[in-house]
Design an enzyme around this catalytic site. Structure first.
Site, PDB file in Angstrom:
ATOM      1  N   SER A   1       0.787  -1.120  -0.090  1.00 33.93           N
ATOM      2  CA  SER A   1      -0.413   0.172   0.040  1.00 33.93           C
ATOM      3  C   SER A   1       1.007   1.161  -0.091  1.00 33.93           C
ATOM      4  O   SER A   1       2.380   1.600   0.323  1.00 33.93           O
ATOM      5  CB  SER A   1      -0.821   0.207   1.674  1.00 33.93           C
TER       6      SER A   1
ATOM      7  N   TYR B   1      -1.846  -0.686  10.171  1.00 33.84           N
ATOM      8  CA  TYR B   1      -2.134  -1.532   9.630  1.00 33.84           C
ATOM      9  C   TYR B   1      -1.322  -1.117   7.984  1.00 33.84           C
ATOM     10  O   TYR B   1      -0.065  -2.144   8.257  1.00 33.84           O
ATOM     11  CB  TYR B   1      -3.846  -1.071   8.838  1.00 33.84           C
TER      12      TYR B   1
ATOM     13  N   LYS C   1       1.835  -4.132   6.526  1.00 36.44           N
ATOM     14  CA  LYS C   1       2.309  -3.983   5.164  1.00 36.44           C
ATOM     15  C   LYS C   1       3.359  -3.503   5.115  1.00 36.44           C
ATOM     16  O   LYS C   1       4.613  -3.765   4.521  1.00 36.44           O
ATOM     17  CB  LYS C   1       1.752  -2.521   4.435  1.00 36.44           C
TER      18      LYS C   1
HETATM   19  P1  NAD Z   1     -10.912  -7.050   1.896  1.00 35.55           P
HETATM   20  O1  NAD Z   1     -11.594  -7.025   2.387  1.00 35.55           O
HETATM   21  O2  NAD Z   1     -11.857  -6.964   0.524  1.00 35.55           O
HETATM   22  O3  NAD Z   1     -10.319  -8.584   0.890  1.00 35.55           O
HETATM   23  C1  NAD Z   1      -9.980  -8.925   1.912  1.00 35.55           C
HETATM   24  C2  NAD Z   1     -10.155 -10.174   1.796  1.00 35.55           C
HETATM   25  O4  NAD Z   1      -8.730 -10.694   2.731  1.00 35.55           O
HETATM   26  C3  NAD Z   1     -11.355 -10.618   2.374  1.00 35.55           C
HETATM   27  O5  NAD Z   1     -11.654 -12.135   1.653  1.00 35.55           O
HETATM   28  C4  NAD Z   1     -11.152 -11.172   3.686  1.00 35.55           C
HETATM   29  O6  NAD Z   1     -12.505 -12.219   3.613  1.00 35.55           O
HETATM   30  C5  NAD Z   1     -10.032 -11.944   3.303  1.00 35.55           C
HETATM   31  N1  NAD Z   1      -9.177 -12.192   4.448  1.00 35.55           N
HETATM   32  C6  NAD Z   1      -8.741 -11.937   5.690  1.00 35.55           C
HETATM   33  N2  NAD Z   1      -8.089 -12.462   6.512  1.00 35.55           N
HETATM   34  C7  NAD Z   1      -8.000 -13.258   5.964  1.00 35.55           C
HETATM   35  C8  NAD Z   1      -7.209 -14.554   6.993  1.00 35.55           C
HETATM   36  N3  NAD Z   1      -6.185 -14.698   7.489  1.00 35.55           N
HETATM   37  N4  NAD Z   1      -7.332 -15.717   5.913  1.00 35.55           N
HETATM   38  C9  NAD Z   1      -7.875 -15.943   4.765  1.00 35.55           C
HETATM   39  N5  NAD Z   1      -8.605 -14.896   4.467  1.00 35.55           N
HETATM   40  C10 NAD Z   1      -8.888 -13.388   4.690  1.00 35.55           C
HETATM   41  O7  NAD Z   1      -9.964  -6.064   1.341  1.00 35.55           O
HETATM   42  P2  NAD Z   1      -9.337  -5.673  -1.084  1.00 35.55           P
HETATM   43  O8  NAD Z   1      -9.458  -4.380  -0.695  1.00 35.55           O
HETATM   44  O9  NAD Z   1     -10.052  -6.409  -1.349  1.00 35.55           O
HETATM   45  O10 NAD Z   1      -7.610  -5.080   0.127  1.00 35.55           O
HETATM   46  C11 NAD Z   1      -6.895  -6.762  -0.995  1.00 35.55           C
HETATM   47  C12 NAD Z   1      -5.502  -6.474  -0.110  1.00 35.55           C
HETATM   48  O11 NAD Z   1      -4.794  -5.284  -0.927  1.00 35.55           O
HETATM   49  C13 NAD Z   1      -6.040  -6.208   0.962  1.00 35.55           C
HETATM   50  O12 NAD Z   1      -4.193  -6.835   1.415  1.00 35.55           O
HETATM   51  C14 NAD Z   1      -5.669  -5.031   1.868  1.00 35.55           C
HETATM   52  O13 NAD Z   1      -5.240  -4.562   3.225  1.00 35.55           O
HETATM   53  C15 NAD Z   1      -5.137  -3.743   0.472  1.00 35.55           C
HETATM   54  N6  NAD Z   1      -4.712  -2.546   0.074  1.00 35.55           N
HETATM   55  C16 NAD Z   1      -6.379  -2.320  -0.341  1.00 35.55           C
HETATM   56  C17 NAD Z   1      -6.213  -0.986  -0.413  1.00 35.55           C
HETATM   57  C18 NAD Z   1      -7.566  -0.705  -0.709  1.00 35.55           C
HETATM   58  O14 NAD Z   1      -8.357   0.241  -0.382  1.00 35.55           O
HETATM   59  N7  NAD Z   1      -8.647  -1.413  -0.657  1.00 35.55           N
HETATM   60  C19 NAD Z   1      -5.522  -0.682  -0.693  1.00 35.55           C
HETATM   61  C20 NAD Z   1      -4.098  -0.750  -0.806  1.00 35.55           C
HETATM   62  C21 NAD Z   1      -4.005  -1.908  -0.729  1.00 35.55           C
END
Ligand code: NAD
Ligand code: UDP
Length: 339
Positions: A124, A149, A153
């Site tokens: 991120s 958080y 990362k």
């Molecule tokens: P999201 O919450 O929709 O997806 C994350 C998924 O991981 C979910 O389906 C959740 O059920 C699953 N999960 C969490 N912990 C778990 C575990 N221990 N075992 C199995 N499954 C697990 O989030 P997203 O927006 O799709 O983000 C995906 C990744 O991208 C994350 O790592 C997030 O930190 C990163 N990210 C997101 C953003 C954003 O703005 N959406 C920005 C930068 C980075």
């Protein structure tokens, strides 16, 4: 080649599964559904007409990982699974460190032991130190994170880097996302936050559909052109395609790589409200509220390295992002909670 997608039922994961399947990869998903719905998997299959092997398991469960790696011939892992709410992480740091760090450690162990060597990681822009000048480049200083958080990362990047040094031929592509918004143009998959949305675009679209009265704009006295904060919003399908580009890149470039995935354009909160209103024709009532603690006035990506080495460019503009967000929200007013 089969790709193991952790967190593949989530927002970015589900869109990436669609791109992978469309490009001929096999997809195996592990997701414990802590922040998602199994319906997303059905929708991925509906969009692509292809099958997804889905395991409802926790990535920290080493035995489950072993079963998956034994059953499927996995060529690459994309690691999305994690908790991602910045504010929540301040109140629940231990849950965030447990979930986000141990999932990365268990996954690296299982990859090492099963001979899987390629991993793409969801990092991120939050890992960049706020003192860097904008736009942010991959070489800029990281650390000084403002939330647990963000530290998860930062630390996961380090765990992956160290594994790359220690395990022969291990390769990682660290993808630093800016602000993903939008949805697949079919309106079948999209972002479905639980409870009150933390992020701007889901909040705007829930106001538009009538689930919230108005948007609170957190501060209009920042040192930016209109006083509201500026971010680099990127269409989630562009972001998803960046992962496919990273997989291709790792075939020829072993070891560690790091890429920004952003458009390089900054838009303010008010720009976003106006664009959404213009594209959808729906009025978004808003009020100016106090600043949100920890918000930076402005940041956006320098995406030149991704353009040059991944041959990846964001193709969708702000109007596309607003249109597709609205297609998803208007077809699924309660997200996956309602058919
Ligand atoms: P999201 O919450 O929709 O997806 C994350 C998924 O991981 C979910 O389906 C959740 O059920 C699953 N999960 C969490 N912990 C778990 C575990 N221990 N075992 C199995 N499954 C697990 O989030 P997203 O927006 O799709 O983000 C995906 C990744 O991208 C994350 O790592 C997030 O930190 C990163 N990210 C997101 C953003 C954003 O703005 N959406 C920005 C930068 C980075
Ligand atoms: N924001 C806002 N109202 C909201 C949610 C967000 O004004 O209900 C603002 C927030 O202060 C920030 C911008 O919108 O300036 C983007 O916020 P988001 O949480 O989506 O992304 P991040 O701040 O994590 O980059």
């Amino acid at each position: 080649m089969n790709v193991l997608v952790t967190g593949g039922a989530g927002y970015i994961g589900s869109h990436t599964c669609v791109e992978l399947l469309d490009q001929g990869f096999g997809v195996v998903v592990i997701d414990n559904l802590v922040n998602s719905s199994a319906k997303a998997i059905e929708r991925i299959e509906q969009i692509t007409g292809k099958h997804v092997d889905f395991y409802q398991e926790d990535v920290r469960n080493r035995a489950a990982l072993d079963r998956i790696f034994e059953k499927h011939d996995i060529g690459c892992v994309i690691h999305f699974a994690g908790l991602k709410a910045v504010g929540e992480s301040v109140h629940m740091p231990l849950e965030y460190y447990d979930n986000n760090l141990f999932s990365t450690v268990r996954l690296c162990e299982a990859m090492r032991d099963h001979g899987v060597r390629d991993i793409v990681f969801s990092s991120s822009a939050t890992v960049y130190s706020s003192e860097n000048p904008i736009p942010w480049k991959e070489t800029y200083i990281t650390g000084n994170c403002t939330s647990p958080y963000g530290w998860t990362k930062y630390m996961s990047e380090q765990i992956l880097r160290d594994t790359t040094k220690a395990v022969d031929d291990f390769s990682v592509s660290l993808l630093r996302y800016f602000n993903p918004i939008g949805a697949h143009s079919s309106g079948l998959i999209g972002e479905d936050p639980r409870g009150i949305p933390n992020n701007l675009m889901p909040f705007i679209s829930q106001v538009a559909i009538g689930r919230r009265d108005h948007l609170n704009i957190f501060g209009n006295d920042y040192d930016t052109p209109d006083g509201t904060c500026v971010r680099d919003y990127i269409h989630v399908v562009d972001l998803a395609r960046g992962h496919v580009a990273a997989i291709d890149y790792m075939k020829k470039h072993r070891g560690e790589s790091v890429f920004n995935l952003g458009t390089g354009m900054g838009y303010s909160v008010l720009d976003m409200v106006k664009a959404f209103e213009r594209v959808t024709g729906v009025k978004i009532p808003y009020e100016i509220a106090p600043r949100r603690p920890g918000d930076l006035p402005a940041f956006y990506a320098n995406p030149d390295k991704s353009a040059k080495l991944l041959n990846w460019h964001a193709q969708y503009n702000l109007d596309d992002m607003c249109r597709d967000t609205w297609a998803w929200q208007s077809k699924n007013p309660m997200g996956y909670g309602e058919e």
